[in-house]
Write a protein that holds these residues in place. Structure first.
Motif, PDB file in Angstrom:
ATOM      1  N   GLU A   1       0.826  -1.203   0.000  1.00  0.00           N
ATOM      2  CA  GLU A   1       0.000   0.000   0.000  1.00  0.00           C
ATOM      3  C   GLU A   1       0.865   1.260   0.000  1.00  0.00           C
ATOM      4  O   GLU A   1       0.559   2.249  -0.669  1.00  0.00           O
ATOM      5  CB  GLU A   1      -0.922  -0.006   1.220  1.00  0.00           C
ATOM      6  N   GLN A   2       1.981   1.211   0.713  1.00  0.00           N
ATOM      7  CA  GLN A   2       2.850   2.371   0.837  1.00  0.00           C
ATOM      8  C   GLN A   2       3.785   2.556  -0.354  1.00  0.00           C
ATOM      9  O   GLN A   2       4.200   3.679  -0.648  1.00  0.00           O
ATOM     10  CB  GLN A   2       3.674   2.264   2.122  1.00  0.00           C
ATOM     11  N   ALA A   3       4.115   1.462  -1.047  1.00  0.00           N
ATOM     12  CA  ALA A   3       5.211   1.517  -2.015  1.00  0.00           C
ATOM     13  C   ALA A   3       4.798   1.768  -3.459  1.00  0.00           C
ATOM     14  O   ALA A   3       5.602   2.305  -4.234  1.00  0.00           O
ATOM     15  CB  ALA A   3       6.017   0.217  -1.945  1.00  0.00           C
ATOM     16  N   TYR A   4       3.581   1.391  -3.867  1.00  0.00           N
ATOM     17  CA  TYR A   4       3.302   1.316  -5.295  1.00  0.00           C
ATOM     18  C   TYR A   4       2.278   2.329  -5.812  1.00  0.00           C
ATOM     19  O   TYR A   4       1.957   2.334  -6.997  1.00  0.00           O
ATOM     20  CB  TYR A   4       2.876  -0.114  -5.654  1.00  0.00           C
ATOM     21  N   GLY A   5       1.761   3.180  -4.939  1.00  0.00           N
ATOM     22  CA  GLY A   5       0.944   4.297  -5.392  1.00  0.00           C
ATOM     23  C   GLY A   5      -0.484   3.979  -5.780  1.00  0.00           C
ATOM     24  O   GLY A   5      -1.151   4.802  -6.423  1.00  0.00           O
TER      25      GLY A   5
ATOM     26  N   GLN B   1      12.741   1.931  -1.687  1.00  0.00           N
ATOM     27  CA  GLN B   1      12.706   1.167  -0.445  1.00  0.00           C
ATOM     28  C   GLN B   1      14.144   0.867  -0.043  1.00  0.00           C
ATOM     29  O   GLN B   1      14.661  -0.226  -0.287  1.00  0.00           O
ATOM     30  CB  GLN B   1      11.900  -0.119  -0.631  1.00  0.00           C
ATOM     31  N   PRO B   2      14.817   1.840   0.569  1.00  0.00           N
ATOM     32  CA  PRO B   2      16.263   1.744   0.797  1.00  0.00           C
ATOM     33  C   PRO B   2      16.696   0.499   1.555  1.00  0.00           C
ATOM     34  O   PRO B   2      17.713  -0.114   1.209  1.00  0.00           O
ATOM     35  CB  PRO B   2      16.569   3.024   1.588  1.00  0.00           C
ATOM     36  N   ALA B   3      15.942   0.106   2.595  1.00  0.00           N
ATOM     37  CA  ALA B   3      16.352  -1.054   3.390  1.00  0.00           C
ATOM     38  C   ALA B   3      16.345  -2.327   2.550  1.00  0.00           C
ATOM     39  O   ALA B   3      17.315  -3.094   2.540  1.00  0.00           O
ATOM     40  CB  ALA B   3      15.438  -1.209   4.601  1.00  0.00           C
ATOM     41  N   ALA B   4      15.249  -2.576   1.828  1.00  0.00           N
ATOM     42  CA  ALA B   4      15.162  -3.770   0.987  1.00  0.00           C
ATOM     43  C   ALA B   4      16.177  -3.713  -0.146  1.00  0.00           C
ATOM     44  O   ALA B   4      16.803  -4.732  -0.500  1.00  0.00           O
ATOM     45  CB  ALA B   4      13.755  -3.911   0.423  1.00  0.00           C
ATOM     46  N   GLU B   5      16.355  -2.536  -0.719  1.00  0.00           N
ATOM     47  CA  GLU B   5      17.319  -2.402  -1.813  1.00  0.00           C
ATOM     48  C   GLU B   5      18.730  -2.726  -1.329  1.00  0.00           C
ATOM     49  O   GLU B   5      19.506  -3.389  -2.020  1.00  0.00           O
ATOM     50  CB  GLU B   5      17.249  -0.985  -2.393  1.00  0.00           C
ATOM     51  N   TYR B   6      19.063  -2.290  -0.113  1.00  0.00           N
ATOM     52  CA  TYR B   6      20.397  -2.560   0.434  1.00  0.00           C
ATOM     53  C   TYR B   6      20.568  -4.040   0.777  1.00  0.00           C
ATOM     54  O   TYR B   6      21.554  -4.678   0.395  1.00  0.00           O
ATOM     55  CB  TYR B   6      20.623  -1.701   1.679  1.00  0.00           C
TER      56      TYR B   6
END
Length: 324
Positions: free
Chosen positions: A90-94, A291-296
């Motif tokens: 819900e938060q990530a994809y608009g 999504q910086p945490a998941a990307e890292y």
């Protein structure tokens, strides 16, 4: 794979939200005639649960404040990827903002242990336990349709990665949906006699988790161990060719704008099969929130800005209701 085990173990202990609503069991099929009624779902985002095969399953529901319930409305089911959940999707994809602009309801279901079962070897711990996620989504749609005046001809499923794989599974195993939209996913498992359905698929050529060319991705473990991940399907273009055959489509027309190439095949009864390829894009939802945490942790790139996948998929959905 150790990163995946740690994340799933931690995430499994997190609550899905406060104020869970447990609606009454549905009294009609989602495929039945939608009748305008006084909606029993509050505006905004709300948490819900149903019981499927003796297991409590949860989902979030977004109802735009300005969406009239005086007539049937569309429903979009947004399926998160592995390690995600409904709140994250819900938060990530608009999709909430798109629903506000265009006028539809969005459901965000939660996979058990943050993954979806799409074959005997994929994906995550639930694949070993006989979990029927298709039954969950079908029952969730029926439940939502019992609370809101959902138009049975305008029910759609979209998802990313493992969620996109479940969208294909729903197309193979149900007739609930008018169209599906897949981002960075593949069709896995048997699909012997699917009903014709409109399909839009978005994929980057630089995806190293679900590779565009059909090779095993970097998280593939050939379906072994506690968290089986076996992505053994063919290339994305080959899979789209199969859906063109299923839908009896004409030869596709191609257009290219910068990094984005779109192939659209027109099919009988107003259906279409569309492939959007983004040159160099990785495993991501184009146009989504970083999504910086998941990307890292997972070595994923930031979302491409070459396309707004949410807008593109909704534009496709909005012109492809189910007919007949």
């Amino acid at each position: 794979m150790s990163v995946l085990i740690v994340l799933i173990a931690c995430d499994a202990a997190q609550p899905t939200g406060n104020g869970t609503v447990t609606p009454t069991a549905p009294t009609k099929s989602a495929a039945g005639a939608a009748k305008p009624r006084s909606p029993s779902v509050a505006v905004g985002s709300t948490d819900h649960s149903i019981t499927v095969a003796g297991t409590k399953r949860t989902f979030r529901l977004y109802r735009p404040a300005k969406l009239s319930m005086s007539k049937p409305v569309p429903l979009v089911v947004m399926l998160h990827g592995a390690l995600g959940d409904g709140r994250q999707a819900e938060q990530a994809y608009g999709w909430n903002a798109e629903a506000d602009r265009r006028g539809f309801v969005v459901a965000y279901p939660d996979g058990l242990l943050r993954s979806w079962v799409v074959s005997a070897d994929c994906c995550g711990p639930s694949a070993r336990g006989g979990v029927d996620d298709v039954a969950f989504i079908r029952d969730m749609v029926a439940n939502v349709s019992d609370q809101l005046p959902i138009d049975p001809a305008r029910i759609y499923a979209t998802g990313i990665s493992n969620g996109g794989m479940l969208a294909y599974r729903l197309a193979c195993d149900t007739t609930t949906f008018a169209a599906i939209g897949v981002v960075a996913g593949k069709q896995l498992g048997d699909c012997p006699s699917p009903a014709p359905i409109s399909v839009i698929h978005v994929h980057g050529t630089g995806d190293d988790v679900v590779p565009y060319d059909g090779k095993p991705g970097k998280m593939n473990n050939d379906g072994q161990g506690l968290i089986p991940i076996k992505i053994d399907a063919g290339s994305v273009p080959d899979q789209i060719d199969k859906w063109r055959t299923i839908d009896r489509c004409a030869a596709p027309q191609t257009r290219t704008a910068g990094e984005v190439t779109t192939l659209v095949a027109q099919c009988p009864d107003g259906r279409d099969v569309e492939l959007i390829t983004i040159a160099g894009a990785g495993h991501q939802w184009p146009g989504g929130a970083p999504q910086p945490a998941a990307e890292y942790l997972l070595g994923l790139p930031a979302p491409s800005k070459a396309l707004n996948a949410t807008n593109s998929i909704w534009q496709f959905f909005s012109t492809h209701p189910r007919k007949g």
